[in-house]
Design a protein around this motif. Structure first.
Motif, short mmCIF file in Angstrom:
data_model
loop_
_atom_site.label_atom_id
_atom_site.label_comp_id
_atom_site.label_asym_id
_atom_site.label_seq_id
_atom_site.Cartn_x
_atom_site.Cartn_y
_atom_site.Cartn_z
N VAL A 106 45.08 -47.41 0.65
CA VAL A 106 44.04 -46.47 0.24
C VAL A 106 44.68 -45.16 -0.21
N GLY A 107 44.05 -44.51 -1.19
CA GLY A 107 44.49 -43.19 -1.62
C GLY A 107 45.94 -43.19 -2.06
N GLY A 108 46.76 -42.40 -1.37
CA GLY A 108 48.18 -42.34 -1.70
C GLY A 108 48.87 -43.68 -1.52
N GLY A 109 48.33 -44.54 -0.65
CA GLY A 109 48.88 -45.89 -0.52
C GLY A 109 48.69 -46.68 -1.79
N SER A 110 47.50 -46.59 -2.39
CA SER A 110 47.26 -47.26 -3.67
C SER A 110 48.13 -46.66 -4.77
N GLN A 111 48.37 -45.36 -4.68
CA GLN A 111 49.23 -44.68 -5.65
C GLN A 111 50.63 -45.28 -5.61
N LEU A 112 51.17 -45.48 -4.41
CA LEU A 112 52.49 -46.08 -4.28
C LEU A 112 52.51 -47.54 -4.70
N GLY A 135 36.95 -34.25 -3.03
CA GLY A 135 36.85 -33.25 -4.08
C GLY A 135 38.18 -32.92 -4.71
N ILE A 136 39.07 -33.91 -4.80
CA ILE A 136 40.40 -33.73 -5.36
C ILE A 136 40.44 -34.36 -6.75
N VAL A 137 41.09 -33.71 -7.70
CA VAL A 137 41.30 -34.28 -9.02
C VAL A 137 42.51 -35.21 -8.96
N TYR A 138 42.28 -36.48 -9.25
CA TYR A 138 43.39 -37.44 -9.23
C TYR A 138 44.33 -37.11 -10.38
N PRO A 139 45.64 -37.13 -10.19
CA PRO A 139 46.58 -36.72 -11.23
C PRO A 139 46.45 -37.54 -12.51
N ALA A 140 46.69 -36.92 -13.63
CA ALA A 140 46.57 -37.61 -14.92
C ALA A 140 47.53 -38.79 -15.01
N SER A 141 48.78 -38.60 -14.57
CA SER A 141 49.76 -39.69 -14.66
C SER A 141 49.36 -40.86 -13.78
N SER A 142 48.83 -40.57 -12.59
CA SER A 142 48.39 -41.63 -11.69
C SER A 142 47.17 -42.35 -12.25
N THR A 143 46.27 -41.59 -12.87
CA THR A 143 45.09 -42.20 -13.49
C THR A 143 45.49 -43.12 -14.63
N ARG A 144 46.42 -42.68 -15.46
CA ARG A 144 46.88 -43.52 -16.57
C ARG A 144 47.52 -44.81 -16.06
N ARG A 145 48.31 -44.69 -15.00
CA ARG A 145 48.96 -45.89 -14.43
C ARG A 145 47.91 -46.85 -13.89
N LEU A 146 46.91 -46.33 -13.21
CA LEU A 146 45.85 -47.17 -12.66
C LEU A 146 45.06 -47.85 -13.78
N VAL A 147 44.73 -47.11 -14.83
CA VAL A 147 44.01 -47.69 -15.97
C VAL A 147 44.83 -48.78 -16.64
N ALA A 148 46.13 -48.55 -16.81
CA ALA A 148 46.99 -49.56 -17.42
C ALA A 148 47.04 -50.83 -16.58
N LEU A 149 46.91 -50.68 -15.28
CA LEU A 149 47.02 -51.82 -14.37
C LEU A 149 45.73 -52.62 -14.30
#
Length: 254
Positions: A106-112, A135-149
């Motif tokens: 979850v969260g940062g775990g999904s990021q990793l 209420g946190i803005v998810y980072p642009a680079s992390s969002t792009r990686r998630l979208v690509a996946l």
């Protein structure tokens, strides 16, 4: 050092580096210090020519419950910058990376996990990207990686709602590559890691860069192939009906 202290543990055996997220008191949540330690640890493992595969997992029955929320009071933006640096270092690791996922991712775990090349999950694991709950803005680079996946629609579903999804939907969405029954995760990940460790790192490293969009590296990898000896060894092993012994390590050709 107290084994219960939040930390990253690493071992290397048979060409396989295993990194364990260990913070059992908080579902292996990542503290600021843990985020900060990731790039240095990965740099050290990348410099070890014995390492041919990296496996990232969590201690006990969960992978990672995200960032330790108590650390966000120190400055959410600062902690987020550390998390992004850790994620980027993992994505840039020059060997194949596997995430072995159980329990909460979850969260940062999904990021990793998303920054790894492949993800293997145990049945019953739960996945979520939860900045909307804080209420946190998810980072642009992390969002792009998630979208690509997983594609824009599923990424928006997770980001907009913060809802958790199970392994069936995660597999269908492409968030995980394989789902294993309870008790089968470690065996499958170990087996697959051994397979990767026996293959040509030359092929793997080039494929990893090309898949990341580094098409400008075509000439570089053609030169690495000419100087590596891996192609000659692979062909000879095939003709002689034996297992190949590939010796290329990143940056050693020529």
């Amino acid at each position: 050092m107290d084994r219960m202290e939040p930390q990253l543990l690493s071992t290397v055996d048979g060409g396989i580096a295993t990194v364990v997220i260990s913070h059992p008191a908080k579902r292996n949540a990542m503290t600021a210090a843990m985020w900060r330690s990731v790039p240095e640890l990965l740099e050290r493992l990348a410099a070890d020519p014995a390492v041919r595969v990296l496996v990232l997992t969590g201690a006990g029955e969960t992978f990672c419950g995200g960032a330790d929320i108590s650390t966000l009071r120190e400055g959410a933006a600062d902690v987020q910058a550390l998390a992004v640096a850790a994620e980027e270092a993992l994505a840039a690791f020059p060997r194949p990376t596997l995430a072995a996922l159980r329990g909460y991712c979850v969260g940062g775990g999904s990021q990793l996990a998303a920054a790894c090349d492949l993800r293997f999950a145990q049945e019953g694991a739960l996945f979520g990207v939860t900045p909307a709950k804080l209420g946190i803005v998810y980072p642009a680079s992390s969002t792009r990686r998630l979208v690509a996946l997983i594609g824009p629609a599923t990424a928006k579903h997770l980001l907009f709602s913060g809802e958790l999804i199970g392994t069936v939907r995660a597999l269908r969405a492409g968030l995980v590559d394989e789902v294993l029954p309870a008790g089968g995760l470690e065996e499958r990940v170990a087996e697959y890691a051994r397979i990767l460790a026996s293959r040509s790192l030359l092929t793997q490293a080039a494929a990893k860069e090309f898949a990341a969009g580094r098409l400008d590296r075509d000439a570089h990898w053609a030169g690495e192939a000419r100087g590596s000896g891996d192609t000659a060894e692979g062909v000879a092993a095939f003709l002689e009906r034996r297992a190949p012994h590939f010796t290329y390590t990143t940056g050693t050709a020529g």
